[in-house]
Design an enzyme around this catalytic site. Structure first.
Site, PDB file in Angstrom:
ATOM      1  N   SER A 182     -78.774  -4.580   1.682  1.00  0.00           N
ATOM      2  CA  SER A 182     -79.657  -5.002   2.780  1.00  0.00           C
ATOM      3  C   SER A 182     -80.908  -4.137   2.845  1.00  0.00           C
ATOM      4  O   SER A 182     -81.769  -4.355   3.690  1.00  0.00           O
ATOM      5  CB  SER A 182     -78.903  -4.952   4.118  1.00  0.00           C
ATOM      6  OG  SER A 182     -78.310  -3.692   4.314  1.00  0.00           O
ATOM      7  N   ASN A 202     -70.639   0.920  11.136  1.00  0.00           N
ATOM      8  CA  ASN A 202     -70.545  -0.213  12.073  1.00  0.00           C
ATOM      9  C   ASN A 202     -71.134   0.130  13.447  1.00  0.00           C
ATOM     10  O   ASN A 202     -71.882  -0.667  14.018  1.00  0.00           O
ATOM     11  CB  ASN A 202     -69.086  -0.653  12.227  1.00  0.00           C
ATOM     12  CG  ASN A 202     -68.537  -1.202  10.920  1.00  0.00           C
ATOM     13  OD1 ASN A 202     -69.283  -1.365   9.953  1.00  0.00           O
ATOM     14  ND2 ASN A 202     -67.239  -1.477  10.878  1.00  0.00           N
ATOM     15  N   THR A 240    -100.245 -36.968  33.665  1.00  0.00           N
ATOM     16  CA  THR A 240     -98.804 -37.154  33.459  1.00  0.00           C
ATOM     17  C   THR A 240     -98.697 -38.304  32.475  1.00  0.00           C
ATOM     18  O   THR A 240     -99.562 -39.199  32.480  1.00  0.00           O
ATOM     19  CB  THR A 240     -98.052 -37.500  34.762  1.00  0.00           C
ATOM     20  OG1 THR A 240     -98.584 -38.736  35.267  1.00  0.00           O
ATOM     21  CG2 THR A 240     -98.194 -36.430  35.826  1.00  0.00           C
ATOM     22  N   HIS A 241     -97.671 -38.290  31.660  1.00  0.00           N
ATOM     23  CA  HIS A 241     -97.511 -39.307  30.607  1.00  0.00           C
ATOM     24  C   HIS A 241     -98.763 -39.424  29.740  1.00  0.00           C
ATOM     25  O   HIS A 241     -99.069 -40.494  29.229  1.00  0.00           O
ATOM     26  CB  HIS A 241     -97.175 -40.683  31.197  1.00  0.00           C
ATOM     27  CG  HIS A 241     -96.069 -40.652  32.201  1.00  0.00           C
ATOM     28  ND1 HIS A 241     -94.743 -40.776  31.860  1.00  0.00           N
ATOM     29  CD2 HIS A 241     -96.095 -40.469  33.548  1.00  0.00           C
ATOM     30  CE1 HIS A 241     -94.006 -40.696  32.947  1.00  0.00           C
ATOM     31  NE2 HIS A 241     -94.792 -40.502  33.994  1.00  0.00           N
ATOM     32  N   SER A 269    -113.028 -28.868   6.452  1.00  0.00           N
ATOM     33  CA  SER A 269    -112.283 -29.699   5.508  1.00  0.00           C
ATOM     34  C   SER A 269    -112.950 -29.598   4.143  1.00  0.00           C
ATOM     35  O   SER A 269    -114.174 -29.500   4.050  1.00  0.00           O
ATOM     36  CB  SER A 269    -112.285 -31.148   6.000  1.00  0.00           C
ATOM     37  OG  SER A 269    -112.076 -32.025   4.909  1.00  0.00           O
ATOM     38  N   LYS A 291    -116.076 -32.065   9.491  1.00  0.00           N
ATOM     39  CA  LYS A 291    -114.901 -31.677  10.267  1.00  0.00           C
ATOM     40  C   LYS A 291    -114.864 -30.222  10.683  1.00  0.00           C
ATOM     41  O   LYS A 291    -115.258 -29.336   9.949  1.00  0.00           O
ATOM     42  CB  LYS A 291    -113.624 -32.005   9.481  1.00  0.00           C
ATOM     43  CG  LYS A 291    -113.511 -33.481   9.293  1.00  0.00           C
ATOM     44  CD  LYS A 291    -112.227 -34.151   9.627  1.00  0.00           C
ATOM     45  CE  LYS A 291    -111.225 -33.498  10.476  1.00  0.00           C
ATOM     46  NZ  LYS A 291    -109.907 -33.826   9.930  1.00  0.00           N
ATOM     47  N   ASN A 313    -111.759 -28.080  12.183  1.00  0.00           N
ATOM     48  CA  ASN A 313    -110.336 -28.266  12.454  1.00  0.00           C
ATOM     49  C   ASN A 313    -109.720 -27.115  13.253  1.00  0.00           C
ATOM     50  O   ASN A 313    -110.094 -25.964  13.048  1.00  0.00           O
ATOM     51  CB  ASN A 313    -109.565 -28.416  11.141  1.00  0.00           C
ATOM     52  CG  ASN A 313    -109.912 -29.704  10.417  1.00  0.00           C
ATOM     53  OD1 ASN A 313    -110.275 -30.699  11.054  1.00  0.00           O
ATOM     54  ND2 ASN A 313    -109.819 -29.684   9.111  1.00  0.00           N
ATOM     55  N   GLU A 348    -102.751 -25.211  15.432  1.00  0.00           N
ATOM     56  CA  GLU A 348    -101.771 -26.035  14.707  1.00  0.00           C
ATOM     57  C   GLU A 348    -100.717 -25.167  14.035  1.00  0.00           C
ATOM     58  O   GLU A 348     -99.525 -25.487  14.043  1.00  0.00           O
ATOM     59  CB  GLU A 348    -102.479 -26.893  13.651  1.00  0.00           C
ATOM     60  CG  GLU A 348    -103.217 -28.082  14.253  1.00  0.00           C
ATOM     61  CD  GLU A 348    -104.126 -28.781  13.246  1.00  0.00           C
ATOM     62  OE1 GLU A 348    -104.481 -29.922  13.489  1.00  0.00           O
ATOM     63  OE2 GLU A 348    -104.491 -28.175  12.225  1.00  0.00           O
ATOM     64  N   TYR A 371     -66.059  -6.108  13.298  1.00  0.00           N
ATOM     65  CA  TYR A 371     -67.218  -6.183  12.396  1.00  0.00           C
ATOM     66  C   TYR A 371     -66.883  -7.005  11.157  1.00  0.00           C
ATOM     67  O   TYR A 371     -65.818  -6.852  10.555  1.00  0.00           O
ATOM     68  CB  TYR A 371     -67.677  -4.784  11.950  1.00  0.00           C
ATOM     69  CG  TYR A 371     -68.833  -4.852  10.967  1.00  0.00           C
ATOM     70  CD1 TYR A 371     -70.153  -4.900  11.409  1.00  0.00           C
ATOM     71  CD2 TYR A 371     -68.610  -4.934   9.593  1.00  0.00           C
ATOM     72  CE1 TYR A 371     -71.213  -5.019  10.512  1.00  0.00           C
ATOM     73  CE2 TYR A 371     -69.673  -5.050   8.692  1.00  0.00           C
ATOM     74  CZ  TYR A 371     -70.964  -5.092   9.164  1.00  0.00           C
ATOM     75  OH  TYR A 371     -72.010  -5.216   8.282  1.00  0.00           O
ATOM     76  N   GLN A 423     -74.627  -8.674   8.985  1.00  0.00           N
ATOM     77  CA  GLN A 423     -75.831  -8.176   8.309  1.00  0.00           C
ATOM     78  C   GLN A 423     -76.951  -9.220   8.353  1.00  0.00           C
ATOM     79  O   GLN A 423     -78.118  -8.884   8.218  1.00  0.00           O
ATOM     80  CB  GLN A 423     -75.476  -7.816   6.858  1.00  0.00           C
ATOM     81  CG  GLN A 423     -76.629  -7.271   6.042  1.00  0.00           C
ATOM     82  CD  GLN A 423     -76.161  -6.632   4.749  1.00  0.00           C
ATOM     83  OE1 GLN A 423     -75.599  -5.552   4.750  1.00  0.00           O
ATOM     84  NE2 GLN A 423     -76.373  -7.313   3.637  1.00  0.00           N
ATOM     85  N   LYS A 456     -80.376  -9.313  10.769  1.00  0.00           N
ATOM     86  CA  LYS A 456     -81.646  -8.580  10.643  1.00  0.00           C
ATOM     87  C   LYS A 456     -82.836  -9.454  10.296  1.00  0.00           C
ATOM     88  O   LYS A 456     -83.887  -9.375  10.937  1.00  0.00           O
ATOM     89  CB  LYS A 456     -81.490  -7.465   9.621  1.00  0.00           C
ATOM     90  CG  LYS A 456     -80.627  -6.379  10.184  1.00  0.00           C
ATOM     91  CD  LYS A 456     -80.177  -5.378   9.197  1.00  0.00           C
ATOM     92  CE  LYS A 456     -78.984  -4.672   9.769  1.00  0.00           C
ATOM     93  NZ  LYS A 456     -77.810  -5.557   9.973  1.00  0.00           N
TER      94      LYS A 456
HETATM   95  N1  ARG Z   1     -75.817  -3.161   6.074  1.00  0.00           N
HETATM   96  C1  ARG Z   1     -74.727  -3.305   6.968  1.00  0.00           C
HETATM   97  C2  ARG Z   1     -75.112  -4.269   8.094  1.00  0.00           C
HETATM   98  O1  ARG Z   1     -76.237  -4.487   8.264  1.00  0.00           O
HETATM   99  C3  ARG Z   1     -74.370  -2.004   7.562  1.00  0.00           C
HETATM  100  C4  ARG Z   1     -72.978  -1.936   8.077  1.00  0.00           C
HETATM  101  C5  ARG Z   1     -72.017  -1.900   6.958  1.00  0.00           C
HETATM  102  N2  ARG Z   1     -70.684  -1.834   7.430  1.00  0.00           N
HETATM  103  C6  ARG Z   1     -69.668  -2.211   6.663  1.00  0.00           C
HETATM  104  N3  ARG Z   1     -68.491  -2.133   7.202  1.00  0.00           N
HETATM  105  N4  ARG Z   1     -69.828  -2.649   5.435  1.00  0.00           N
HETATM  106  O2  ARG Z   1     -74.280  -4.821   8.773  1.00  0.00           O
END
Ligand code: ARG
Length: 460
Positions: A22, A108, A153-154, A275, A281, A283, A288, A315, A320, A323
């Site tokens: 990660s 964890n 409205t509408h 454009s 144009k 835009n 948008e 956990y 993971q 993130k």
């Molecule tokens: N990269 C892991 C996460 O974002 C960290 C925690 C890892 N814990 C584990 N028991 N493998 O969740």
């Protein structure tokens, strides 16, 4: 080096490592990860779980590492995740002492803590940007209290409104967004550290000390929940989604109102695009794109909600996935808030066109019905009489403010010359003095109330 190799007899496959890692995205947690580790190390020293000198050495080295990362002297690479990276680097610098940092801690509870620290800071940052946006809207409102436009409205002209009242409507939405973020902050402000892998720890740690070093208001009360809860991430992305919904609505208005068909507003050239084929144009790409990017944030919300729903206690590595959803939503929201506030500072209103549009479409018909009610007619009858007057105008190509009094009187003897004033759009706007209404006094009060609520929120 991995943090868990001891048990294994075979090295892991490169493809498995690549899939598992990660670091390519959780490097963004480096600041909060190191901060949390410094607090943890200090607490380990104070409670004499590890010798105080060693704790000091660990935290001093972590401070140096942070400075090196900030200066660009320590590239974040070569580890499974940010926690492994920090521990490896620490051990590289101070040897076996570095290996003591992870005492009474698991990745964890560590990652849950990092994420909460990150989200807390992010909420504060986003709220600052929302505040800047509302302040811009307040400026625009203050400058436009006396101008009128059609209210719809509408997507049909309904009643004339004040331009400032229209702008204030968005300030109200963004104030609610601020409130939502602020409220979710309270639930995020809870420290999981000390929950260990899942069951807590047998070391005599002082969780309150770590929490106070990290400025957490609360500490979690159930270790199983603490390591596997990501509600706060979902809530954060929900807040982002609602904010994006509001930005997107506003953008939709700006796109329509800046079209030739409406011509109410003009977006400055510096914030418009052309454009490649049609030379004439201009835009509205920026609004948008904001409208379009709203989709990603909703996607991130669906993503995190779906990840959470199948997590057995406690956990699981699925977590993971929290993130990229978080970082993606944050990045989109910050980008959009920044450019949108700038864009708003670069639009101008064509107050004449708006006033003319407010004159058309029989938008003061409700005022006629209300007038008849005030003269004693039942509302349903007044509605019917007014409908007949509108039909007369359509058939005879007239507008309500261009009808002679005797024509009004041919529909009801309750009409006197006051009606000729009442059907003028600015009179109609001015008549709605109710709290929240379109009259200048009400709109000014709305501006004051928005300012008050905004300031109160930033005082707390
Ligand atoms: N990269 C892991 C996460 O974002 C960290 C925690 C890892 N814990 C584990 N028991 N493998 O969740």
């Amino acid at each position: 080096m991995k943090l868990w190799e001891g048990r294994f007899t075979q090295p892991s496959a490169k493809s498995a490592d690549d899939f598992n890692q990660s670091l390519s995205f959780d490097y963004k947690l480096y600041w909060h990860d190191i901060l949390a580790s410094i607090a943890h190390a200090k607490m380990l020293g104070e409670t004499q779980i590890i010798p105080k000198e060693e704790a000091d050495k660990i935290s001093d080295t972590l401070v140096n590492m942070l400075a090196d990362i900030e200066k660009g002297n320590l590239p974040i690479e070569g580890s499974e995740d940010i926690h492994t990276f920090v521990e490896n680097e620490l051990t590289k610098r101070i040897g076996v002492i570095g290996k003591k940092l992870h005492t009474a801690r698991s990745r964890n509870d560590q990652v849950a803590t990092d994420m909460r620290l990150y989200v807390k800071d992010s909420i504060v940052n986003i709220c600052g940007h929302i505040k800047a946006l509302i302040n811009t809207l307040l400026d625009i409102a203050n400058n436009n209290v006396q101008y009128i436009m059609p209210g719809y409205t509408h997507m049909r002209r309904a009643q004339p409104i004040s331009v400032a009242q229209y702008v204030n409507a968005y300030s109200e939405m963004f104030l609610r967004d601020l409130e939502r973020f602020t409220d979710s902050y309270k639930r995020t402000d809870v420290m999981p550290l000390g929950s260990g892998a899942l069951a807590g720890t047998d070391f005599p740690i002082d969780r309150r000390m770590t929490a106070s070093l990290l400025s957490f208001s609360e500490i979690s009360q159930n270790s199983l929940d603490a390591v596997s809860d990501r509600d706060f991430v979902a809530e954060y992305i929900f807040c982002c989604s609602t904010l994006m919904a509001h930005l997107s609505r506003f953008c939709e208005d700006l796109i329509l109102y800046s079209s030739d068909e409406f011509g109410f507003i003009e977006i400055s050239d510096s914030y418009s695009t052309g454009s490649s084929i049609m030379p004439q144009k201009k835009n509205p790409d920026i609004p948008e794109l904001i409208r379009g990017k709203t989709g990603r944030v909703y996607g991130n919300l669906m993503g995190i909600l779906t990840v959470i729903k199948g997590i057995p206690m406690t956990y699981n590595k699925d977590l993971q996935e929290d993130k990229e959803a978080l970082f993606g939503a944050e990045e989109t929201v910050l980008n959009c808030l920044g450019i949108f506030t700038e864009l708003l500072q670069n639009i101008s209103f064509d107050t004449r066109k708006m006033r003319l549009a407010a004159n058309g479409g029989f938008s003061t018909a409700t005022d006629i019905a209300d007038y008849l009610v005030q003269k004693g007619m039942a509302f349903r009858d007044a509605h019917a009489v007014t409908g007949q007057i509108v039909r007369y105008c359509i058939e005879n190509n007239k507008t309500l403010d261009r009808l002679d009094l005797f024509v009004y009187q041919s529909f009801s003897s309750l009409f006197d010359e006051e009606i000729l004033q009442r059907v003028r759009p600015h009179k109609s706007v001015e008549a709605r003095k109710v709290i929240g209404g379109s009259a200048r006094s009400a709109v000014r009060e709305n501006i004051r109330s928005i300012t008050r609520r905004l300031n109160r929120m930033f005082k707390e």
